[in-house]
Scaffold this active site. Structure first.
Site, PDB file in Angstrom:
ATOM      1  N   ILE A  42       0.903  -1.149   0.000  1.00  0.00           N
ATOM      2  CA  ILE A  42       0.000   0.000   0.000  1.00  0.00           C
ATOM      3  C   ILE A  42       0.942   1.199   0.000  1.00  0.00           C
ATOM      4  O   ILE A  42       1.569   1.503   1.012  1.00  0.00           O
ATOM      5  CB  ILE A  42      -0.930   0.006   1.224  1.00  0.00           C
ATOM      6  CG1 ILE A  42      -1.834  -1.233   1.195  1.00  0.00           C
ATOM      7  CG2 ILE A  42      -1.753   1.290   1.254  1.00  0.00           C
ATOM      8  CD1 ILE A  42      -2.711  -1.392   2.420  1.00  0.00           C
ATOM      9  N   PRO A  43       1.107   1.847  -1.149  1.00  0.00           N
ATOM     10  CA  PRO A  43       2.232   2.776  -1.363  1.00  0.00           C
ATOM     11  C   PRO A  43       2.114   4.141  -0.675  1.00  0.00           C
ATOM     12  O   PRO A  43       2.003   5.179  -1.319  1.00  0.00           O
ATOM     13  CB  PRO A  43       2.259   2.918  -2.885  1.00  0.00           C
ATOM     14  CG  PRO A  43       0.837   2.728  -3.295  1.00  0.00           C
ATOM     15  CD  PRO A  43       0.287   1.704  -2.344  1.00  0.00           C
ATOM     16  N   CYS A  44       2.191   4.127   0.647  1.00  0.00           N
ATOM     17  CA  CYS A  44       2.134   5.382   1.396  1.00  0.00           C
ATOM     18  C   CYS A  44       3.363   6.251   1.125  1.00  0.00           C
ATOM     19  O   CYS A  44       3.335   7.453   1.377  1.00  0.00           O
ATOM     20  CB  CYS A  44       1.959   5.122   2.886  1.00  0.00           C
ATOM     21  SG  CYS A  44       3.202   4.055   3.615  1.00  0.00           S
ATOM     22  N   HIS A  45       4.418   5.648   0.578  1.00  0.00           N
ATOM     23  CA  HIS A  45       5.607   6.444   0.235  1.00  0.00           C
ATOM     24  C   HIS A  45       5.312   7.432  -0.890  1.00  0.00           C
ATOM     25  O   HIS A  45       6.060   8.383  -1.087  1.00  0.00           O
ATOM     26  CB  HIS A  45       6.787   5.530  -0.139  1.00  0.00           C
ATOM     27  CG  HIS A  45       6.546   4.663  -1.331  1.00  0.00           C
ATOM     28  ND1 HIS A  45       5.868   3.458  -1.249  1.00  0.00           N
ATOM     29  CD2 HIS A  45       6.885   4.805  -2.637  1.00  0.00           C
ATOM     30  CE1 HIS A  45       5.806   2.910  -2.450  1.00  0.00           C
ATOM     31  NE2 HIS A  45       6.415   3.711  -3.316  1.00  0.00           N
TER      32      HIS A  45
END
Length: 175
Positions: free
Chosen positions: A141-144
């Site tokens: 889950i690409p919170c970056h």
């Protein structure tokens, strides 16, 4: 008290150091940057907070195997989306934010405000930041890919060095 939940974990090597991937029988549930006692403690705290009763087991499962394989493909520049099943624990709002994060295209970034608008809560920028901070499945889950409104790289569970690496890596792959 509910049924005891087995949480399996596996450690992989990556360009950003060891990554520990944990899974239940339903899918991957938690990712930690690093390995060893500190990560084991972090995983235990996560499980204690969210599961009635749990047991941590250092063993590969179908879900950890798939997750490691997909992360290897990601770091080889051959995967831009993940398909391994996820077993998410969080509030309805957090899950809504996490689903929205999965819509941020590979190699792009969105501001917290953009995410708040997309989930239908334009004034909930801080709440979006809180949900982003509690994302249990970094990279998957690409919170970056979420940044400050002024373009600054703010906060990341793995540290800003890892966030910078992931963003630069994705930009390099997409050209």
């Amino acid at each position: 008290m509910g049924k005891q939940q087995d949480v399996f974990y596996e450690v992989m090597s990556s360009p950003i150091g060891p990554i520990t991937v944990a899974a239940t029988e339903r899918g991957i549930c938690h990712v930690c940057f690093g390995s060893g006692p500190t990560v084991f403690e972090e995983l235990g705290k996560w499980a204690k907070k969210l599961l009635d009763s749990y047991r941590l087991i250092g063993q590969q499962t179908e879900w950890t195997r798939q997750a490691v394989e997909q992360l290897d493909q990601y770091f080889d520049g051959k995967r831009t989306e993940f398909t391994v099943p996820m077993d998410l624990y969080g509030t309805d709002f957090q899950k809504k934010v996490w689903r929205q994060l999965q819509n941020i295209p590979y190699g792009q970034v969105h501001a917290y405000k953009d995410v708040a608008v997309a989930v239908g809560s334009p004034k909930a920028v801080r709440a979006v930041g809180g949900a982003n901070n509690r994302n249990p499945l970094s990279i998957f889950i690409p919170c970056h890919r979420v940044i400050g409104a002024n373009g600054s790289l703010v906060g990341y569970g793995g540290g800003l060095e890892i966030k910078t690496y992931l963003l630069d890596f994705e930009k390099q792959i997409v050209g």
